[in-house]
Write a protein that holds these residues in place. Sequence first.
Motif, PDB file in Angstrom:
ATOM      1  N   GLU A   1      -9.774  -8.315   3.222  1.00 23.39           N
ATOM      2  CA  GLU A   1      -9.637  -7.115   4.449  1.00 23.39           C
ATOM      3  C   GLU A   1      -8.573  -8.192   5.140  1.00 23.39           C
TER       4      GLU A   1
ATOM      5  N   ASP B   1      -5.976  -1.410  12.819  1.00 24.93           N
ATOM      6  CA  ASP B   1      -6.358  -1.261  11.318  1.00 24.93           C
ATOM      7  C   ASP B   1      -6.603  -1.775  10.006  1.00 24.93           C
TER       8      ASP B   1
ATOM      9  N   TYR C   1       0.482  -1.364  -0.110  1.00 24.67           N
ATOM     10  CA  TYR C   1      -0.050  -0.257   0.114  1.00 24.67           C
ATOM     11  C   TYR C   1       1.102   0.927  -0.467  1.00 24.67           C
TER      12      TYR C   1
ATOM     13  N   SER D   1      -8.495  -2.881   6.763  1.00 23.57           N
ATOM     14  CA  SER D   1      -8.724  -2.022   5.149  1.00 23.57           C
ATOM     15  C   SER D   1      -9.118  -2.920   4.711  1.00 23.57           C
ATOM     16  N   TRP D   2      -9.042  -3.048   3.227  1.00 26.10           N
ATOM     17  CA  TRP D   2      -9.712  -4.032   2.364  1.00 26.10           C
ATOM     18  C   TRP D   2      -8.172  -3.318   1.455  1.00 26.10           C
TER      19      TRP D   2
END
Length: 103
Positions: free
Chosen positions: A45, A65, A27, A67-68
């Motif tokens: 996820e 934390d 990311y 997230s997808w």
Amino acid sequence: MRKLAIMAWQPEVITGDHLGRWCVVKYDHDHYPGIITKVEDGNIEVNCLHKKGINKYYWPSPRKDISWYDDSQVLCLTEEPNAVNKRYLQLSPATWRLIEEQM
């Protein structure tokens, strides 16, 4: 090199069979280890660790934390990181080398 392929690998597709497994996602030009918590239509996820230096991570607190990510953002599946001390974790040297090569 065969041992590395067993310890950490990049699956073509993440499925429900991978729930609860550790992975490393990419990311913003960086990588984060975490646990796969849900899988839906080519997306996963992940409950991610936060980075604190070179191969040093911690669980964020008080908020997780989660997230997808797209399947393509999964660098590898891996074993659970090792504890450095009570707060910090690190990936195995073999997994760390694999990630450095991919980044």
